[in-house]
Design a protein around this motif. Structure first.
Motif, PDB file in Angstrom:
ATOM      1  N   GLN A  36     -25.452 -10.264  44.847  1.00 47.87           N
ATOM      2  CA  GLN A  36     -26.629 -11.065  44.510  1.00 47.87           C
ATOM      3  C   GLN A  36     -27.770 -10.176  44.042  1.00 47.87           C
ATOM      4  O   GLN A  36     -28.489 -10.517  43.097  1.00 47.87           O
ATOM      5  CB  GLN A  36     -27.077 -11.887  45.717  1.00 47.87           C
ATOM      6  CG  GLN A  36     -28.308 -12.745  45.443  1.00 47.87           C
ATOM      7  CD  GLN A  36     -28.684 -13.609  46.629  1.00 47.87           C
ATOM      8  OE1 GLN A  36     -27.861 -14.336  47.176  1.00 47.87           O
ATOM      9  NE2 GLN A  36     -29.945 -13.522  47.044  1.00 47.87           N
ATOM     10  N   ALA A  37     -27.928  -9.027  44.707  1.00 49.37           N
ATOM     11  CA  ALA A  37     -28.992  -8.101  44.323  1.00 49.37           C
ATOM     12  C   ALA A  37     -28.839  -7.673  42.871  1.00 49.37           C
ATOM     13  O   ALA A  37     -29.822  -7.565  42.128  1.00 49.37           O
ATOM     14  CB  ALA A  37     -28.970  -6.883  45.241  1.00 49.37           C
ATOM     15  N   ILE A  54     -29.154  -0.038  38.282  1.00 41.67           N
ATOM     16  CA  ILE A  54     -28.329  -0.482  39.408  1.00 41.67           C
ATOM     17  C   ILE A  54     -28.983  -0.085  40.724  1.00 41.67           C
ATOM     18  O   ILE A  54     -29.121  -0.904  41.648  1.00 41.67           O
ATOM     19  CB  ILE A  54     -26.909   0.104  39.292  1.00 41.67           C
ATOM     20  CG1 ILE A  54     -26.167  -0.557  38.118  1.00 41.67           C
ATOM     21  CG2 ILE A  54     -26.123  -0.077  40.586  1.00 41.67           C
ATOM     22  CD1 ILE A  54     -24.846   0.096  37.755  1.00 41.67           C
ATOM     23  N   LYS A  55     -29.423   1.144  40.815  1.00 40.95           N
ATOM     24  CA  LYS A  55     -30.060   1.620  42.048  1.00 40.95           C
ATOM     25  C   LYS A  55     -31.358   0.875  42.316  1.00 40.95           C
ATOM     26  O   LYS A  55     -31.650   0.493  43.456  1.00 40.95           O
ATOM     27  CB  LYS A  55     -30.306   3.124  41.954  1.00 40.95           C
ATOM     28  CG  LYS A  55     -29.038   3.962  41.966  1.00 40.95           C
ATOM     29  CD  LYS A  55     -29.316   5.427  41.715  1.00 40.95           C
ATOM     30  CE  LYS A  55     -30.088   6.067  42.836  1.00 40.95           C
ATOM     31  NZ  LYS A  55     -30.226   7.539  42.648  1.00 40.95           N
ATOM     32  N   GLN A  63     -18.512   2.459  44.673  1.00 38.91           N
ATOM     33  CA  GLN A  63     -18.960   2.200  46.039  1.00 38.91           C
ATOM     34  C   GLN A  63     -20.475   2.376  46.148  1.00 38.91           C
ATOM     35  O   GLN A  63     -21.073   3.164  45.420  1.00 38.91           O
ATOM     36  CB  GLN A  63     -18.275   3.142  47.030  1.00 38.91           C
ATOM     37  CG  GLN A  63     -16.768   2.945  47.083  1.00 38.91           C
ATOM     38  CD  GLN A  63     -16.121   3.594  48.302  1.00 38.91           C
ATOM     39  OE1 GLN A  63     -15.352   2.932  48.991  1.00 38.91           O
ATOM     40  NE2 GLN A  63     -16.397   4.861  48.572  1.00 38.91           N
ATOM     41  N   VAL A  64     -21.048   1.640  47.092  1.00 38.80           N
ATOM     42  CA  VAL A  64     -22.477   1.732  47.370  1.00 38.80           C
ATOM     43  C   VAL A  64     -22.654   2.090  48.843  1.00 38.80           C
ATOM     44  O   VAL A  64     -22.096   1.430  49.727  1.00 38.80           O
ATOM     45  CB  VAL A  64     -23.201   0.411  47.062  1.00 38.80           C
ATOM     46  CG1 VAL A  64     -24.672   0.490  47.478  1.00 38.80           C
ATOM     47  CG2 VAL A  64     -23.080   0.070  45.578  1.00 38.80           C
ATOM     48  N   TYR A  65     -23.411   3.154  49.078  1.00 37.39           N
ATOM     49  CA  TYR A  65     -23.711   3.613  50.435  1.00 37.39           C
ATOM     50  C   TYR A  65     -25.151   3.235  50.777  1.00 37.39           C
ATOM     51  O   TYR A  65     -26.082   3.508  50.014  1.00 37.39           O
ATOM     52  CB  TYR A  65     -23.620   5.137  50.530  1.00 37.39           C
ATOM     53  CG  TYR A  65     -22.252   5.746  50.390  1.00 37.39           C
ATOM     54  CD1 TYR A  65     -21.685   6.486  51.432  1.00 37.39           C
ATOM     55  CD2 TYR A  65     -21.522   5.640  49.199  1.00 37.39           C
ATOM     56  CE1 TYR A  65     -20.438   7.094  51.310  1.00 37.39           C
ATOM     57  CE2 TYR A  65     -20.277   6.235  49.062  1.00 37.39           C
ATOM     58  CZ  TYR A  65     -19.738   6.964  50.118  1.00 37.39           C
ATOM     59  OH  TYR A  65     -18.509   7.561  49.980  1.00 37.39           O
ATOM     60  N   GLY A  77     -34.543  -2.970  50.182  1.00 35.88           N
ATOM     61  CA  GLY A  77     -35.681  -2.212  50.686  1.00 35.88           C
ATOM     62  C   GLY A  77     -35.417  -0.742  50.930  1.00 35.88           C
ATOM     63  O   GLY A  77     -36.315  -0.020  51.373  1.00 35.88           O
ATOM     64  N   TYR A  78     -34.199  -0.279  50.617  1.00 36.02           N
ATOM     65  CA  TYR A  78     -33.853   1.118  50.852  1.00 36.02           C
ATOM     66  C   TYR A  78     -33.044   1.668  49.685  1.00 36.02           C
ATOM     67  O   TYR A  78     -32.371   0.921  48.977  1.00 36.02           O
ATOM     68  CB  TYR A  78     -33.070   1.267  52.163  1.00 36.02           C
ATOM     69  CG  TYR A  78     -33.905   0.886  53.357  1.00 36.02           C
ATOM     70  CD1 TYR A  78     -34.755   1.812  53.961  1.00 36.02           C
ATOM     71  CD2 TYR A  78     -33.885  -0.416  53.863  1.00 36.02           C
ATOM     72  CE1 TYR A  78     -35.564   1.453  55.038  1.00 36.02           C
ATOM     73  CE2 TYR A  78     -34.679  -0.784  54.937  1.00 36.02           C
ATOM     74  CZ  TYR A  78     -35.516   0.164  55.517  1.00 36.02           C
ATOM     75  OH  TYR A  78     -36.317  -0.195  56.577  1.00 36.02           O
ATOM     76  N   THR A  79     -33.093   2.983  49.516  1.00 36.99           N
ATOM     77  CA  THR A  79     -32.454   3.628  48.378  1.00 36.99           C
ATOM     78  C   THR A  79     -30.957   3.769  48.600  1.00 36.99           C
ATOM     79  O   THR A  79     -30.532   4.372  49.600  1.00 36.99           O
ATOM     80  CB  THR A  79     -33.046   5.037  48.159  1.00 36.99           C
ATOM     81  OG1 THR A  79     -34.472   4.936  48.097  1.00 36.99           O
ATOM     82  CG2 THR A  79     -32.517   5.647  46.867  1.00 36.99           C
ATOM     83  N   PRO A  80     -30.133   3.245  47.710  1.00 39.58           N
ATOM     84  CA  PRO A  80     -28.685   3.376  47.867  1.00 39.58           C
ATOM     85  C   PRO A  80     -28.171   4.669  47.246  1.00 39.58           C
ATOM     86  O   PRO A  80     -28.835   5.277  46.402  1.00 39.58           O
ATOM     87  CB  PRO A  80     -28.156   2.175  47.083  1.00 39.58           C
ATOM     88  CG  PRO A  80     -29.136   2.063  45.941  1.00 39.58           C
ATOM     89  CD  PRO A  80     -30.484   2.423  46.527  1.00 39.58           C
ATOM     90  N   PHE A  81     -27.005   5.076  47.658  1.00 44.43           N
ATOM     91  CA  PHE A  81     -26.247   6.091  46.933  1.00 44.43           C
ATOM     92  C   PHE A  81     -25.104   5.372  46.237  1.00 44.43           C
ATOM     93  O   PHE A  81     -24.360   4.607  46.872  1.00 44.43           O
ATOM     94  CB  PHE A  81     -25.692   7.160  47.875  1.00 44.43           C
ATOM     95  CG  PHE A  81     -24.799   8.160  47.167  1.00 44.43           C
ATOM     96  CD1 PHE A  81     -25.351   9.208  46.454  1.00 44.43           C
ATOM     97  CD2 PHE A  81     -23.416   8.031  47.210  1.00 44.43           C
ATOM     98  CE1 PHE A  81     -24.536  10.131  45.791  1.00 44.43           C
ATOM     99  CE2 PHE A  81     -22.593   8.944  46.556  1.00 44.43           C
ATOM    100  CZ  PHE A  81     -23.150   9.987  45.850  1.00 44.43           C
ATOM    101  N   VAL A  82     -24.970   5.577  44.942  1.00 50.47           N
ATOM    102  CA  VAL A  82     -23.933   4.914  44.157  1.00 50.47           C
ATOM    103  C   VAL A  82     -22.831   5.922  43.838  1.00 50.47           C
ATOM    104  O   VAL A  82     -23.106   7.001  43.307  1.00 50.47           O
ATOM    105  CB  VAL A  82     -24.506   4.323  42.852  1.00 50.47           C
ATOM    106  CG1 VAL A  82     -23.395   3.724  42.000  1.00 50.47           C
ATOM    107  CG2 VAL A  82     -25.565   3.261  43.180  1.00 50.47           C
ATOM    108  N   GLU A  83     -21.615   5.572  44.179  1.00 50.86           N
ATOM    109  CA  GLU A  83     -20.446   6.408  43.888  1.00 50.86           C
ATOM    110  C   GLU A  83     -19.659   5.786  42.746  1.00 50.86           C
ATOM    111  O   GLU A  83     -19.453   4.562  42.730  1.00 50.86           O
ATOM    112  CB  GLU A  83     -19.559   6.535  45.124  1.00 50.86           C
ATOM    113  CG  GLU A  83     -18.305   7.372  44.900  1.00 50.86           C
ATOM    114  CD  GLU A  83     -17.380   7.416  46.102  1.00 50.86           C
ATOM    115  OE1 GLU A  83     -16.325   8.059  46.002  1.00 50.86           O
ATOM    116  OE2 GLU A  83     -17.707   6.795  47.134  1.00 50.86           O
TER     117      GLU A  83
END
Length: 223
Positions: free
Chosen positions: A144-145, A163-164, A191-193, A172-178
């Motif tokens: 959805q995001a 995307i990030k 993947q999203v961390y 509300g927080y910074t993801p790490f995108v793999e």
């Protein structure tokens, strides 16, 4: 005698404190099934059928602030299917396996619990470990995001930055995108961390990010 007793109490408190803080935070990792399947390795759908076109849970992984992590912490608490009976239906749909050959997911969940979950037993028992991950998936709602910002799983390419930013704005927080690589050699969203405090209750900014990087433009494949 009083000094010796006091010293013993201090040592005991230190041991208890060390045990209760045996890791610093969790990585909560979600995986896009289209990217798992669109590689040379390919995939197999679960025995229950093709999963929904949504991010699935990969795992909830205890980590240290220095980038290392504990694993296989307690062989005395093996995976017990009865512990997840109340959430089994959700597990099948929200934490599906795509490994070959087709299976019901038990091997996947066993691996996740025994390698990662046993290292979080000081705060989460087996049922709570899986329940927490399921709740985090609902809380973050990555698809959805992304789609709310026009980033759709349609095989098109999008900037990594967009995307990030879409995920960060939503959760509300910074993801790490793999990323991984599709059958044509193109970089794709894999993947999203996101990071969670060591109680498993709140998202936090990641103290450290995993290794790896994506290109500036990445595909979001259909599934």
């Amino acid at each position: 005698m009083k000094f010796i007793y006091s010293l013993f109490v201090i040592q005991l408190l230190f041991v208890v404190s060390a045990f209760s803080q045996d890791f610093d935070f969790f990585y909560f990792v979600q995986q896009w099934p289209g990217s798992y399947c669109d590689t040379q390795k390919s995939c197999c759908y679960p025995s229950t059928g093709k999963p929904a076109a949504d991010f699935g849970i990969h795992g909830l992984w205890p980590n240290y602030n220095d980038g290392t992590y504990p694993s296989n912490c307690d062989s005395n608490t093996p995976f017990d299917r009865t512990q997840i009976s109340s959430v089994l239906k959700r597990m099948k749909s929200e934490w599906p396996t795509l490994a070959c050959p087709s299976n019901d997911g038990i091997n996947f969940w066993t691996h996740e619990w025994e390698k990662h979950g046993t290292c979080s037993e000081s705060v989460l028992d087996q049922h709570s470990y899986f329940q927490t991950a399921l709740d985090l998936k609902h809380q973050t709602n990555l698809l959805q995001a992304l789609t709310s910002k026009g980033i759709k799983p349609n095989g098109e390419s999008y900037t990594l930055q967009s995307i990030k930013e879409a995920i960060q704005e939503s959760v509300g927080y910074t993801p790490f995108v793999e990323c991984n690589v599709d059958t044509s050699g193109n970089s794709q969203l894999y993947q999203v961390y996101l990071c969670v405090d060591n109680s498993g209750s709140s998202l936090i900014e990641c103290p450290v990010y995993p290794h790896g990087k994506c290109g500036s433009e990445i595909e979001f494949p259909a599934f």
